[in-house]
Design an enzyme around this catalytic site. Structure first.
Site, PDB file in Angstrom:
ATOM      1  N   SER A   1      91.483 103.046 -41.545  1.00 15.68           N
ATOM      2  CA  SER A   1      90.897 104.288 -42.040  1.00 15.68           C
ATOM      3  C   SER A   1      90.292 104.140 -43.435  1.00 15.68           C
ATOM      4  CB  SER A   1      91.963 105.391 -41.993  1.00 15.68           C
ATOM      5  OG  SER A   1      91.435 106.655 -42.281  1.00 15.68           O
TER       6      SER A   1
ATOM      7  N   ASP B   1      84.982 108.457 -43.809  1.00 14.32           N
ATOM      8  CA  ASP B   1      85.848 107.383 -44.270  1.00 14.32           C
ATOM      9  C   ASP B   1      85.638 106.186 -43.343  1.00 14.32           C
ATOM     10  OD1 ASP B   1      86.994 108.653 -42.104  1.00 14.32           O
ATOM     11  OD2 ASP B   1      89.050 108.269 -42.737  1.00 14.32           O
TER      12      ASP B   1
ATOM     13  N   ASP C   1      86.997 104.854 -40.704  1.00 12.48           N
ATOM     14  CA  ASP C   1      86.969 104.982 -39.239  1.00 12.48           C
ATOM     15  C   ASP C   1      86.340 106.292 -38.794  1.00 12.48           C
ATOM     16  OD1 ASP C   1      89.062 106.677 -39.979  1.00 12.48           O
ATOM     17  OD2 ASP C   1      90.248 106.216 -38.202  1.00 12.48           O
TER      18      ASP C   1
ATOM     19  N   ASP D   1      87.043 109.464 -38.981  1.00 14.09           N
ATOM     20  CA  ASP D   1      87.755 110.591 -38.387  1.00 14.09           C
ATOM     21  C   ASP D   1      87.824 111.777 -39.356  1.00 14.09           C
ATOM     22  OD1 ASP D   1      89.641 109.639 -40.191  1.00 14.09           O
ATOM     23  OD2 ASP D   1      91.311 109.632 -38.759  1.00 14.09           O
TER      24      ASP D   1
END
Length: 450
Positions: free
Chosen positions: A104, A242, A244, A246
């Site tokens: 992340s 960010d 990843d 999400d």
């Protein structure tokens, strides 16, 4: 023995805690638990594997895919894609489970392995415990034609982008100039593609991943470059993901940051107006700003509060059947379109609201809520276990709540991993919030020091 799974999968320094051997054994065990009886009885189970672009994802993905295939599960390698894309694809092709390899917003040296159940849902604690227990057992060892096959998921990104565009319900972003900061992460390809396909004029920054620059100076944890780019390009708005993708934070045309609370406020009002906000209710965490609660109340929208963490937001949404929830950090979940936080979807929905109303993002955010000053003080080296029961501390909290009344809020929250108590105070004036939070922190320190 320390539990291997944390709050969001298994994370650690790649080649430190998170070795290729651990990734192999973990994925073998997950394939047994999540693949179920189909491994031995057929038809052969299927798993989707995706990753963010950090360099360690290459060897970890190879180990994960080898582990899954070695116990008799077929693998669709989706390559570099956001976490919500992996979740969508698991549901879209009716796969038995999925794996996302990402840390992340963490630095490039870290990585993580997160498993997704059928339908693209995060695993509950029982499933994670079952995977850990299975690691102590010998995995199946099929041979010949019974081993799993690995193939490239050729149209994975296209499927995801088509899904994102469908969520707009025909709303065009024509006429909007949007700056997109991809954090040199997993959204570097699909986010600009989706915004451009929706009609926006797109300016892209932070979209040159080289394996080691993920989240470095760009993305939702470093908004300075986005703020500057929005102003210098005369853009209508900017969105930041960010690593990843999400989560999503935004910037209005003046360069001011629009946080997750404000984004939720804007989109909740839009959904209510369209009749799509189930029970006129928004699901938030206890850390959401009091200004959001007051703003939603004035719009006839109620709040359900959960513990901090997107998994708890999702639990609250599923329990009540609600359509929108999220966190101040920018994790927003739209249950009509996603099973997890989706930063690209959030950014598109926010831009669509701007396009549909003809108002600026600043106007929409100002209408949705007035953000109250919120001050957080971390009190270290204290007995966090007693913070909810120690009488002098609780009396101090009660007295402060009386002084603040309806124009403020107090929250004491023990850290999950450290001897730390987080003292948060909101008030109508920043000076009051700063002074009261420090005074309460001093009491906590004096009463609970170890």
């Amino acid at each position: 023995m320390t539990r291997l799974f944390g709050t969001d999968g298994v994370r650690g320094v790649a080649n430190g805690l998170l070795t290729a051997d651990l990734a192999l054994r973990l994925s073998q065990s997950a394939a047994v638990v999540l693949g179920g009886d189909q491994i031995s009885r057929g038809p052969r189970p299927v798993a989707v594997v995706a990753r963010d672009p950090r360099v360690s994802g290459e060897f970890l993905s190879a180990a994960v895919q080898a582990g899954i295939a070695s116990v008799g599960v077929d693998v669709y390698d989706a390559g570099v894609l956001p976490t919500p894309a992996a979740a969508f694809l698991v549901a879209d092709i009716d796969a038995d489970f999925g794996v996302m390899i990402s840390a992340s917003h963490n630095p490039a040296a870290d990585n993580g392995i997160k498993f997704l159940a059928a339908g693209g849902h995060k695993l509950d604690d029982r499933a994670e415990d079952a995977i850990e227990a299975q690691m102590a057992q010998q995995p199946p060892t099929p041979t010949g034609a019974d081993v799993g096959r690995v193939q490239r998921f050729a149209d994975a990104e296209d499927r995801y982008v088509v899904h994102l565009l469908a969520s707009l319900g025909g709303v065009s972003l024509q006429g909007l100039k949007v700056v997109i900061d991809c954090a040199h992460g997993a959204a570097s390809g699909c986010s600009p593609e989706a915004f451009a396909a929706a009609g926006a004029q797109v300016v892209v920054i932070g979209a040159d991943p080289d394996g080691v620059n993920i989240n470095e100076g760009y993305g939702s944890t470093h908004l300075e470059n986005l703020q500057q780019a929005v102003v210098s390009h005369g853009a209508d708005m900017g969105v930041a993901h960010d690593g990843d993708a999400d989560r999503c934070l935004a910037v209005d045309h003046t360069g001011a940051v629009i946080d997750g609370d404000q984004i939720m406020g804007v989109l909740a009002r839009g959904l209510k107006e369209a009749g799509g906000l189930v029970d006129d209710t928004l699901v938030v965490t206890v850390m959401s700003n009091l200004g959001l609660k007051l703003g939603m109340a004035s719009a006839g929208i109620g709040l359900v509060e959960t513990a901090v963490g997107d998994r708890y937001v999702l639990e609250g949404m599923r329990t009540g059947g609600y359509s929108l929830g999220g966190e101040q950090s920018g994790h927003l979940i739209f249950s009509d379109y996603a099973t997890t936080g989706d930063g690209v979807l959030t950014g598109l929905q926010l831009a669509a609201r701007v396009a549909k109303t003809g108002k600026s993002l600043k106007e929409l955010a100002d209408e949705a809520m007035t953000r109250l000053p919120q001050v957080l003080v971390n009190v270290k080296g204290v007995d966090k276990a007693r913070v909810k029961t120690h009488q002098p501390v609780q009396e101090a909290v009660a007295a402060l709540e009386d002084r603040l009344g309806a124009e403020g809020r107090v929250l004491l929250r023990p850290s999950g991993t450290e001897p730390v108590v987080r003292v948060m105070v909101e008030a109508t004036h920043a000076e009051i919030a700063h002074a009261e939070s420090q005074a309460l922190a001093d009491i906590v320190k004096a009463e609970l020091t170890l």
